[in-house]
Design an enzyme around this catalytic site. Structure first.
Site, PDB file in Angstrom:
ATOM      1  N   HIS A 104      -4.385  -4.225   0.180  1.00 20.30           N
ATOM      2  CA  HIS A 104      -4.103  -4.844   1.484  1.00 20.30           C
ATOM      3  C   HIS A 104      -4.530  -6.302   1.451  1.00 20.30           C
ATOM      4  O   HIS A 104      -5.450  -6.714   2.177  1.00 20.30           O
ATOM      5  CB  HIS A 104      -4.842  -4.100   2.594  1.00 20.30           C
ATOM      6  CG  HIS A 104      -4.175  -2.836   3.021  1.00 20.30           C
ATOM      7  ND1 HIS A 104      -3.004  -2.816   3.759  1.00 20.30           N
ATOM      8  CD2 HIS A 104      -4.495  -1.538   2.805  1.00 20.30           C
ATOM      9  CE1 HIS A 104      -2.639  -1.560   3.992  1.00 20.30           C
ATOM     10  NE2 HIS A 104      -3.523  -0.771   3.428  1.00 20.30           N
TER      11      HIS A 104
ATOM     12  N   GLU B 110      -3.226  -8.652   2.745  1.00 18.18           N
ATOM     13  CA  GLU B 110      -2.959  -9.298   4.047  1.00 18.18           C
ATOM     14  C   GLU B 110      -4.120  -9.130   5.028  1.00 18.18           C
ATOM     15  O   GLU B 110      -4.125  -9.765   6.094  1.00 18.18           O
ATOM     16  CB  GLU B 110      -1.684  -8.724   4.662  1.00 18.18           C
ATOM     17  CG  GLU B 110      -1.826  -7.402   5.386  1.00 18.18           C
ATOM     18  CD  GLU B 110      -1.901  -6.176   4.486  1.00 18.18           C
ATOM     19  OE1 GLU B 110      -1.922  -5.041   5.014  1.00 18.18           O
ATOM     20  OE2 GLU B 110      -1.945  -6.341   3.245  1.00 18.18           O
TER      21      GLU B 110
ATOM     22  N   CYS C 256       0.825  -1.209   0.000  1.00 19.22           N
ATOM     23  CA  CYS C 256       0.000   0.000   0.000  1.00 19.22           C
ATOM     24  C   CYS C 256       0.867   1.272   0.000  1.00 19.22           C
ATOM     25  O   CYS C 256       1.544   1.543  -0.971  1.00 19.22           O
ATOM     26  CB  CYS C 256      -1.002  -0.028   1.151  1.00 19.22           C
ATOM     27  SG  CYS C 256      -2.417   1.071   0.860  1.00 19.22           S
TER      28      CYS C 256
END
Length: 301
Positions: free
Chosen positions: A235, A237, A142
């Site tokens: 994102h 994750e 990001c």
């Protein structure tokens, strides 16, 4: 092989409940193997959550992995206890004489500022320059991706008219690249940001290539041709509920934000969000570890 993390790290309890194979440094030292050494520069405000998310994805590998966390010296986070940083984190000064197989630079809540306005930007530049000589490959997430594109490749970012938040479909345009091996031709990823990168500049940059396309969110994955840098614009994750918690936090601040798109089932905020990107996230991290780190890193760091 397991992931080797410090004793007492709060993420350990969560990951053990998920049946993630973990070990501590004492047990790891008894194995006759050189683990991959991964350094994580954690710039996210909720550091413990980010630790868990990243360690979970790094665990899905046949390799033994040893983790070091660092935080910025030039800026002190207000959202994490000082005792947590003192117990589990190092600073750049502690590690700059070392070499690492991989580095992960997370996102940060500073994207609406220009890079030079960020308090710790000089330290960021020093770390990114150091990594060119001391790290085999760096994964940027990001704002970390925007910082890498700006510093290494002179590709700037710009403000969006409104925040992009939600889960968006991406279509692979480089399906034979090893970084996306096993990922579906059409896959999903969460995005949450107020800015975009100049994607046209990336398309025409001789040192970069784009691996996927999304009409709404732009590409998720950008990589340098020498494998030194992988940039993730979203994102991937995130947990299933992270966007929901961000949305509620923004509303509590009185911000004029839209409900995350393509996120709540039937677009009903009362429905529990589903994680539709988990398998892609695991594959991306394991491919990076294998093909961009393990296969090219020297045995003697």
């Amino acid at each position: 092989m397991p992931i080797n993390i410090p004793k007492g790290l709060p993420a350990r309890t969560i990951l053990e409940r998920e049946n993630i194979f973990l070990m501590d440094k004492d047990r790891a030292s008894a194995q006759d193997i050189r683990p991959l050494k991964i350094l994580i520069l954690n710039l996210m405000p909720e550091k413990e959550r980010t630790e868990t998310q990243l360690l979970r994805l790094l665990s899905n590998s046949a390799l033994q992995i040893s983790i070091d966390f660092i935080h910025t010296e030039s800026y002190q986070s207000r959202n994490v206890p000082k005792s947590h940083l003192e117990q589990f984190y190092l600073t750049f000064s502690d590690v700059k004489q070392k070499h690492y197989d991989g580095l992960i630079i997370t996102g940060a809540p500073v994207e609406q500022m220009h890079f030079e306005q960020v308090d710790y930007w000089p330290e960021m530049v020093e770390i990114m320059d150091w990594a060119d000589q001391h790290v085999t490959s760096t994964l940027h997430i990001c704002w970390g991706a925007q910082a890498a594109l700006y510093h290494h490749f002179q590709v700037d970012k710009f403000d969006r008219s409104n925040k992009i938040s939600g889960v968006y479909s991406h279509q692979l345009i480089e399906p034979t690249n090893k970084l996306v091996r096993g990922i579906n031709d059409l896959f999903f990823a969460p995005h949450s940001r107020y800015t975009d990168t100049d994607f046209q500049a990336i398309e025409h940059h001789p040192e970069l290539f784009i691996l996927d396309h999304s009409e709404q969110a732009g590409p998720l994955l950008i990589a340098s041709r020498n494998k030194k840098h992988v940039m993730i614009t979203g994102h991937i994750e995130y947990d299933a509920n992270t966007l929901a918690e961000e949305y509620q936090r923004d509303l509590a601040k009185g911000l004029n934000v839209n409900m995350p798109e393509n996120y709540y089932p039937n677009e009903n905020i009362n429905n529990t969000p589903l994680n539709r990107w988990r398998s892609s996230a695991y594959l991306l991290f394991s491919n990076w570890l294998n093909y961009y780190v393990y296969q090219v890193t020297p045995y003697n760091l």
